[in-house]
Design an enzyme around this catalytic site. Structure first.
Site, PDB file in Angstrom:
ATOM      1  N   HIS A  13       0.849  -1.192   0.000  1.00  0.00           N
ATOM      2  CA  HIS A  13       0.000   0.000   0.000  1.00  0.00           C
ATOM      3  C   HIS A  13       0.883   1.241   0.000  1.00  0.00           C
ATOM      4  CE1 HIS A  13      -2.877   3.069   1.133  1.00  0.00           C
ATOM      5  NE2 HIS A  13      -2.171   3.341   2.214  1.00  0.00           N
ATOM      6  N   TRP A  55       6.977  -0.134   3.941  1.00  0.00           N
ATOM      7  CA  TRP A  55       7.487   0.501   2.723  1.00  0.00           C
ATOM      8  C   TRP A  55       8.911   0.997   2.924  1.00  0.00           C
ATOM      9  CZ3 TRP A  55       8.998   5.603   1.510  1.00  0.00           C
ATOM     10  CH2 TRP A  55       8.852   6.538   2.540  1.00  0.00           C
ATOM     11  N   HIS A 105      14.958  12.410  12.239  1.00  0.00           N
ATOM     12  CA  HIS A 105      13.750  12.500  13.070  1.00  0.00           C
ATOM     13  C   HIS A 105      12.861  11.264  12.890  1.00  0.00           C
ATOM     14  CE1 HIS A 105      11.687  15.064   9.725  1.00  0.00           C
ATOM     15  NE2 HIS A 105      11.408  13.798   9.538  1.00  0.00           N
ATOM     16  N   HIS A 106      13.202  10.426  11.923  1.00  0.00           N
ATOM     17  CA  HIS A 106      12.491   9.150  11.806  1.00  0.00           C
ATOM     18  C   HIS A 106      13.136   8.066  12.656  1.00  0.00           C
ATOM     19  CE1 HIS A 106       9.948  10.530   8.468  1.00  0.00           C
ATOM     20  NE2 HIS A 106      11.002  11.269   8.153  1.00  0.00           N
ATOM     21  N   ASP A 155       7.037  22.136 -25.945  1.00  0.00           N
ATOM     22  CA  ASP A 155       7.014  20.782 -25.403  1.00  0.00           C
ATOM     23  C   ASP A 155       8.120  20.704 -24.360  1.00  0.00           C
ATOM     24  OD1 ASP A 155       6.991  17.837 -25.140  1.00  0.00           O
ATOM     25  OD2 ASP A 155       5.750  17.925 -26.938  1.00  0.00           O
ATOM     26  N   THR A 214       7.381  26.590   6.189  1.00  0.00           N
ATOM     27  CA  THR A 214       6.046  26.038   5.928  1.00  0.00           C
ATOM     28  C   THR A 214       4.989  27.013   6.427  1.00  0.00           C
ATOM     29  OG1 THR A 214       7.036  23.879   6.308  1.00  0.00           O
ATOM     30  CG2 THR A 214       4.649  23.972   6.140  1.00  0.00           C
ATOM     31  N   GLU A 238      12.071  13.009   0.180  1.00  0.00           N
ATOM     32  CA  GLU A 238      10.981  12.412  -0.596  1.00  0.00           C
ATOM     33  C   GLU A 238       9.614  12.947  -0.153  1.00  0.00           C
ATOM     34  OE1 GLU A 238      10.581  10.565  -3.143  1.00  0.00           O
ATOM     35  OE2 GLU A 238       8.549   9.787  -2.907  1.00  0.00           O
ATOM     36  N   SER A 289      -0.791  27.351  -4.800  1.00  0.00           N
ATOM     37  CA  SER A 289      -0.389  28.740  -5.012  1.00  0.00           C
ATOM     38  C   SER A 289      -0.894  29.302  -6.331  1.00  0.00           C
ATOM     39  CB  SER A 289       1.137  28.865  -4.969  1.00  0.00           C
ATOM     40  OG  SER A 289       1.637  28.340  -3.768  1.00  0.00           O
ATOM     41  N   HIS A 341      13.219  11.575   3.833  1.00  0.00           N
ATOM     42  CA  HIS A 341      12.614  12.841   4.214  1.00  0.00           C
ATOM     43  C   HIS A 341      12.492  13.809   3.047  1.00  0.00           C
ATOM     44  CE1 HIS A 341      10.609  15.687   6.590  1.00  0.00           C
ATOM     45  NE2 HIS A 341      11.311  16.558   5.912  1.00  0.00           N
ATOM     46  N   TYR A 399       8.975  15.797   0.936  1.00  0.00           N
ATOM     47  CA  TYR A 399       8.814  17.141   0.366  1.00  0.00           C
ATOM     48  C   TYR A 399       8.653  17.076  -1.133  1.00  0.00           C
ATOM     49  CZ  TYR A 399       8.932  19.289   4.746  1.00  0.00           C
ATOM     50  OH  TYR A 399       8.562  19.667   5.989  1.00  0.00           O
ATOM     51  N   ARG A 447       1.385   0.695  14.871  1.00  0.00           N
ATOM     52  CA  ARG A 447       1.037   0.577  13.455  1.00  0.00           C
ATOM     53  C   ARG A 447       1.555  -0.756  12.906  1.00  0.00           C
ATOM     54  NH1 ARG A 447       5.593   4.493  10.563  1.00  0.00           N
ATOM     55  NH2 ARG A 447       4.573   3.813   8.652  1.00  0.00           N
ATOM     56  N   SER A 454      13.266   6.226 -13.741  1.00  0.00           N
ATOM     57  CA  SER A 454      12.199   7.032 -14.323  1.00  0.00           C
ATOM     58  C   SER A 454      12.168   8.424 -13.701  1.00  0.00           C
ATOM     59  CB  SER A 454      10.864   6.316 -14.128  1.00  0.00           C
ATOM     60  OG  SER A 454       9.801   7.227 -14.098  1.00  0.00           O
ATOM     61  N   SER A 455      12.255   8.487 -12.370  1.00  0.00           N
ATOM     62  CA  SER A 455      12.195   9.789 -11.705  1.00  0.00           C
ATOM     63  C   SER A 455      13.381  10.659 -12.074  1.00  0.00           C
ATOM     64  CB  SER A 455      12.201   9.613 -10.187  1.00  0.00           C
ATOM     65  OG  SER A 455      11.022   9.043  -9.760  1.00  0.00           O
ATOM     66  N   LYS A 498       4.415  29.849   4.084  1.00  0.00           N
ATOM     67  CA  LYS A 498       3.548  29.534   2.957  1.00  0.00           C
ATOM     68  C   LYS A 498       2.081  29.590   3.361  1.00  0.00           C
ATOM     69  CE  LYS A 498       4.885  27.284  -0.370  1.00  0.00           C
ATOM     70  NZ  LYS A 498       5.800  27.913  -1.292  1.00  0.00           N
TER      71      LYS A 498
HETATM   72  C1  HEM Z   1       5.966  20.753   9.441  1.00  0.00           C
HETATM   73  C2  HEM Z   1       6.401  19.785   8.718  1.00  0.00           C
HETATM   74  C3  HEM Z   1       6.679  18.361   9.174  1.00  0.00           C
HETATM   75  C4  HEM Z   1       7.274  17.897  10.307  1.00  0.00           C
HETATM   76  C5  HEM Z   1       7.825  18.720  11.447  1.00  0.00           C
HETATM   77  C6  HEM Z   1       7.282  16.453  10.214  1.00  0.00           C
HETATM   78  C7  HEM Z   1       7.831  15.602  11.162  1.00  0.00           C
HETATM   79  C8  HEM Z   1       7.788  14.210  11.107  1.00  0.00           C
HETATM   80  C9  HEM Z   1       8.387  13.325  12.045  1.00  0.00           C
HETATM   81  C10 HEM Z   1       9.197  13.747  13.265  1.00  0.00           C
HETATM   82  C11 HEM Z   1       8.120  12.049  11.670  1.00  0.00           C
HETATM   83  C12 HEM Z   1       8.579  10.762  12.330  1.00  0.00           C
HETATM   84  C13 HEM Z   1       7.578  10.269  13.286  1.00  0.00           C
HETATM   85  C14 HEM Z   1       7.895   8.915  13.795  1.00  0.00           C
HETATM   86  O1  HEM Z   1       8.131   7.982  12.999  1.00  0.00           O
HETATM   87  O2  HEM Z   1       7.902   8.765  15.010  1.00  0.00           O
HETATM   88  C15 HEM Z   1       7.337  12.135  10.473  1.00  0.00           C
HETATM   89  C16 HEM Z   1       6.863  11.034   9.780  1.00  0.00           C
HETATM   90  C17 HEM Z   1       6.354  11.121   8.496  1.00  0.00           C
HETATM   91  N1  HEM Z   1       6.081  12.270   7.800  1.00  0.00           N
HETATM   92 FE1  HEM Z   1       6.284  14.155   8.500  1.00  0.00          FE
HETATM   93  N2  HEM Z   1       6.684  16.074   9.072  1.00  0.00           N
HETATM   94  C18 HEM Z   1       6.309  17.210   8.392  1.00  0.00           C
HETATM   95  C19 HEM Z   1       5.704  17.266   7.174  1.00  0.00           C
HETATM   96  C20 HEM Z   1       5.466  16.184   6.371  1.00  0.00           C
HETATM   97  C21 HEM Z   1       5.025  16.261   5.009  1.00  0.00           C
HETATM   98  C22 HEM Z   1       4.755  17.553   4.254  1.00  0.00           C
HETATM   99  C23 HEM Z   1       4.918  14.998   4.569  1.00  0.00           C
HETATM  100  C24 HEM Z   1       4.497  14.469   3.213  1.00  0.00           C
HETATM  101  C25 HEM Z   1       3.813  15.060   2.333  1.00  0.00           C
HETATM  102  C26 HEM Z   1       5.271  14.120   5.641  1.00  0.00           C
HETATM  103  C27 HEM Z   1       5.263  12.746   5.555  1.00  0.00           C
HETATM  104  C28 HEM Z   1       5.645  11.907   6.560  1.00  0.00           C
HETATM  105  C29 HEM Z   1       5.625  10.472   6.446  1.00  0.00           C
HETATM  106  C30 HEM Z   1       5.218   9.663   5.212  1.00  0.00           C
HETATM  107  C31 HEM Z   1       6.055   9.981   7.669  1.00  0.00           C
HETATM  108  C32 HEM Z   1       6.119   8.526   8.105  1.00  0.00           C
HETATM  109  C33 HEM Z   1       7.171   7.703   7.520  1.00  0.00           C
HETATM  110  C34 HEM Z   1       7.079   6.297   8.026  1.00  0.00           C
HETATM  111  O3  HEM Z   1       7.580   6.026   9.115  1.00  0.00           O
HETATM  112  O4  HEM Z   1       6.498   5.452   7.330  1.00  0.00           O
HETATM  113  N3  HEM Z   1       5.590  14.880   6.731  1.00  0.00           N
HETATM  114  N4  HEM Z   1       7.138  13.475  10.140  1.00  0.00           N
HETATM  115 CU   LIG Z   2      10.683  13.260   7.753  1.00  0.00          CU
END
Ligand code: HEM
Ligand SMILES: [Cu+2]
Lengths: 287, 531
Positions: free
Chosen positions: B82, B147, B307-308, B111, B333, B260, B273, B258, B262, B455, B174-175, B336
């Site tokens: 997923h 994933w 931070h992950h 183009d 952020t 990614e 915008s 990370h 963004y 999870r 591709s990317s 914006k």
């Molecule tokens: C203010 C902006 C953001 C902050 C401070 C932030 C912070 C964090 C942090 C600290 C985690 C880790 C949490 C953990 O696993 O314990 C996390 C996970 C995640 N964030 Fe964000 N994030 C932000 C914006 C975004 C944005 C814009 C996206 C995507 C469009 C995003 C997508 C994700 C995803 C996919 C995960 C989980 C990854 C995984 O463990 O599978 N985040 N974020």
């Molecule tokens: Cu992150």
């Protein structure tokens, strides 16, 4: 869309529909899934990879052939030339980042994971582990000899560095219209490149048999073969590109201000050169 | 040669050239940015439903505690695939589809810079999709470590992992090709007079996204290559027995991962915008600060990956560094969000479907940003890491963020793409159904996470039952709401609706609205001059 050349505009070039991309996609589908079958002991795997690779070769010949034809037909404007320059630069940047992943891994194992294993954390499990680089790790115990920088690696450094010089001389000759010199120096560059590869192949064999240094020799073997192996592959690709350029020179392609393909190959070659210098210092020298 | 008659646009090619292939071959061999954009968008929609089916299977299993529908191994494959399919198959291709359609039109180019390579960038995706989906049917089943593909699970798993690894390689290629194409197009094909600081925001966000992609996709390729050699060639990058470390994978992966996230949100920022000023009938507030905000987000996003990994045992200095830099990202952020609100402030606003989705985006994305800040706080994250709170966080930013922005963009540009106005009533239904069911699905996940529900686990303790039931019901509602969208798109493609004028939105000012609707096959044969 100028009336003269279909598809060409004064400043843009929009090619006609093409079946080369889909050929490449089929190739990669066969190679990717074929490799997965192969690594899991399905007899069909190697065949799929081989057929896929054949498709890939066909694509390379067809696609680059088409581009060369268009370029020699002078369908490309200055703006298209600039596009090629941008794209080659970004492509090399992506290659830089690819190597960065493996250099990062080297940094990490040398400065973090191996010392940690010799620390209280690891010593609880493996009390006698010395944690000295180069290492095959605390658990694997197959004695090996690390490689020294003097010898083949040093020779290879000299080979690649001089190939950079000969290539630059060739480029100057191209710009000055001295075709004979161009052929000679380009040929010399290619010879240096393939000599490098020959030495590396010999070195690998020697390491495997006499030094017992293998991919399975812990993180030292892993990082060593991953970094030098991918570098060697890039040398091969670069030397192949230069060989194609040599053939094109013999066919009368390129002139003083229309030879970006040559320059792109040269950029690539210098990039491969720089990666080698890093390898020489970080992998061979700083053992 | 004269420009192409507009009624030829969606015909089988155009006059004066060698005959173009028709039928299926047209789509396979096309070098046209609009055709390729369409392919990307339709592929993305298809994969969105594939990923959606996996998600609904997950939610079915989680409706009740205990194991009832699937076995645990298969459940793990479901969450893994997923994630991979939604990220690499749905969100990213959709963003590239928008780029393909819009960037040439918005910068006044005929183009993309490399039209053939553009075709290959797209046509590499179906093989990767075949390998990903096909991996469900090989012995051992699809990849099942999440994933993020963490070792040691990903080193021990079966053939599904190998297929996933090679699929990732192919999608990465591709990317990278797509991004090189986009960057080159933006840098080299702008109409005379369009300086960088006059580019539409959507183009700016894609310029930076493409840069990020070229920077991190090779790193992901390196990470999965090391997995592959650990799996089959006896290397020990991620194995302590040989001096390696599974945590090394996490570092390399999140250096990609990370940025990614963004990559997945910046194009959406760009779409929003464009839409907010059009429907507020005011120019975008603080355009230069928007550009600088996007650029600084891109730079900072390379410095926050750990931070992950707050719970893997990093040194305290590392925890503090990554915590503070992560929080710093909230500043651009916030800039914006502030600018979008300031754009709306005292505008003469109307709320057609694109605007509804855009406002919904701002509202829900901001919630997701705040929960991001919550998990950025180390002591809090030690509680919340790997719970449903994180799942809630990233679905607020990815579904209500990226995806809602794509819906907004689709409604906004469908008239330009198809020449037919979308059905406003259905659009509004789609928005409200999606908005409500989205929150029913994902808001309770905050509570579940705070209460400690982990999870990626097929079973759970009794006390989590109520909110899980709510979430599952919401999820089916959300899935069904998307059928409205398919219906709207089909109607537009079939021409069932009012004929779209060249510029259906009076407040829109970018170049694509100077072209007729539907847009001609090649956008600008001679570059327009931008003053
Ligand atoms: C203010 C902006 C953001 C902050 C401070 C932030 C912070 C964090 C942090 C600290 C985690 C880790 C949490 C953990 O696993 O314990 C996390 C996970 C995640 N964030 Fe964000 N994030 C932000 C914006 C975004 C944005 C814009 C996206 C995507 C469009 C995003 C997508 C994700 C995803 C996919 C995960 C989980 C990854 C995984 O463990 O599978 N985040 N974020
Ligand atoms: Cu992150």
């Amino acid at each position: 869309m100028s009336a003269a050349a279909p598809g060409a505009t004064p400043s843009y070039y929009v090619p006609q529909p093409s079946h080369w991309p889909i050929t490449g996609s089929v190739a990669l589908l066969l190679m990717g899934s074929g490799a997965a079958f192969w690594f899991n002991q399905y007899p069909a795997g190697p065949w799929m990879v081989a057929i896929g690779f054949a498709f890939l070769l066909v694509m390379f010949f067809g696609w680059f052939g088409a581009v060369i034809g268009e370029s020699e037909g002078r369908l490309y404007s200055k703006r298209v030339d600039t596009s090629f320059r941008w794209s080659m630069s970004w492509f090399i940047y992506s290659e830089v980042m690819f190597f960065a992943a493996f250099f990062g891994a080297l940094f990490y194992v040398r400065n973090i994971s191996v010392p940690d294993l010799g620390d209280i954390v690891g010593n609880g499990i493996w009390p006698n582990y010395a944690a000295q680089w180069p290492t095959e790790g605390p658990y694997l115990t197959a004695p090996f000899t690390p490689i020294s920088a003097i010898g083949i690696p040093l020779i290879n450094t000299l080979l690649l560095l001089s190939s950079g010089v000969t290539l630059t001389i060739a480029h100057h000759a191209l710009k000055a219209g001295r075709r004979q010199a161009l052929k000679l120096w380009l040929f010399l560059t290619i010879v240096l490149g393939f000599t490098f590869l020959g030495f590396q192949a010999y070195e690998y064999m020697h390491l495997y048999h006499a030094y017992n240094l293998k991919m399975t020799t812990g993180v030292y073997g892993s990082t060593f073969y991953m970094l030098t192996g991918f570098h060697g592959f890039h040398v091969f690709v670069g030397a192949t590109m230069l060989t194609v350029m040599l053939f094109r020179v013999f066919k009368g392609h390129f002139d003083a201000d229309h030879h970006f393909a040559f320059e792109a190959a040269a950029w690539y070659w210098h990039f491969v050169d720089v990666v080698w210098l890093l390898l020489f210092v970080l992998v061979y020298w700083m053992v | 040669m004269s420009s192409i008659p507009h009624d030829h646009v969606h015909g089988d090619g155009h006059a004066g050239h060698a005959p173009h292939p028709t039928g299926l071959m047209r789509w396979i061999t096309t070098t046209n940015h609009k055709d390729i954009g369409t392919l990307y968008l339709l592929f993305s929609l298809f994969m969105f439903f594939v990923g959606g089916v996996l998600a609904l299977t997950i939610r079915t299993e989680l409706f009740h505690p205990g194991l009832q529908v699937v076995n645990p191994e298969f459940f793990n494959s479901l969450t893994t695939l997923h994630g991979l399919i939604m990220i690499f198959g749905a969100i990213m291709p959709a963003a590239v589809g928008f780029a393909n359609w819009q960037i040439p039109m918005m910068i006044g180019a005929p183009d993309m810079a490399f039209a053939r390579m553009n075709n290959w960038s797209f046509w590499l995706l179906p093989p990767a999709a075949i390998m990903l989906i096909g991996s469900f049917f090989v012995p051992g089943g699809a990849a099942s470590g999440g994933w993020t593909l963490y070792p040691p699970l990903s080193v021990q798993g079966g053939m599904g992992f190998d297929l996933t690894i090679f699929a990732v390689h192919i999608m990465g290629a591709s990317s990278i090709m797509g991004s090189i194409n986009i960057i080159t197009t933006i840098l080299n094909m702008r109409a005379p007079g369009m300086t960088l600081m006059k580019m539409p925001m959507f183009v700016w966000t894609w310029l930076i996204t493409a840069y990020l992609l070229i920077m991190v996709m090779p790193v992901l390729a390196g990470a999965v290559t090391m997995l592959l050699t650990d799996r089959h060639f006896g290397t020990t990058f991620f194995n302590a027995a040989g001096g390696g470390d599974p945590v090394l994978f996490q570092h390399v992966f999140w250096f990609f991962g990370h940025p990614e996230v963004y990559i997945m949100i910046l194009p959406s920022f760009g779409i929003i915008s464009e839409i907010i000023p059009a429907f507020a009938r005011k120019p975008l507030f603080g355009y230069p600060s928007m550009v600088y905000a996007v650029a600084s987000i891109a730079i900072l996003s390379c410095l926050v990956w750990a931070h992950h990994m707050f719970t893997v045992g990093l040194p305290a200095a590392g925890l503090l560094f990554f915590m503070y830099v992560t929080m710093l990202i909230a500043v651009p952020t916030g800039v914006k969000v502030f600018n979008w609100l300031a754009t709306m402030w005292r505008g003469s606003m109307t709320f057609e479907t694109p605007m509804l989705f855009a406002v919904g985006f701002i509202f829900l994305f901001t919630i997701g940003g705040f929960t991001g800040l919550v998990v950025a706080i180390v002591p809090v994250d030690i509680q919340l890491q790997d719970t449903y709170y994180v799942v809630a966080h990233f679905h607020y930013v990815l579904v209500a963020g990226s995806l809602f922005a794509f819906f907004a963009g689709a409604y906004y540009w469908l008239p330009k793409w198809t020449g037919t106005m979308y059905d406003e009533t259905l659009g509004k239904w789609h928005f409200w159904c999606a908005m409500i069911t989205f929150n029913i699905t994902f808001f309770p996940m905050h509570f579940l996470g705070l209460a400690g529900m982990p999870r990626r686990i097929p079973d759970y303790a009794q006390q989590f039952t109520d909110w899980n039931m709510v979430a599952s019901i919401g999820a089916f509602g959300f899935g069904l709401s998307q059928l409205i969208f398919v219906w709207v798109v089909m109607k537009c493609i079939r021409g069932d609706g009012a004929k779209a004028p060249a510029k259906p939105w009076e407040g829109a000012h970018t170049l694509e609205w100077t072209l007729p609707s539907p847009a001609p096959y090649h956008s600008f044969e001679t570059p327009p001059v931008v003053k």
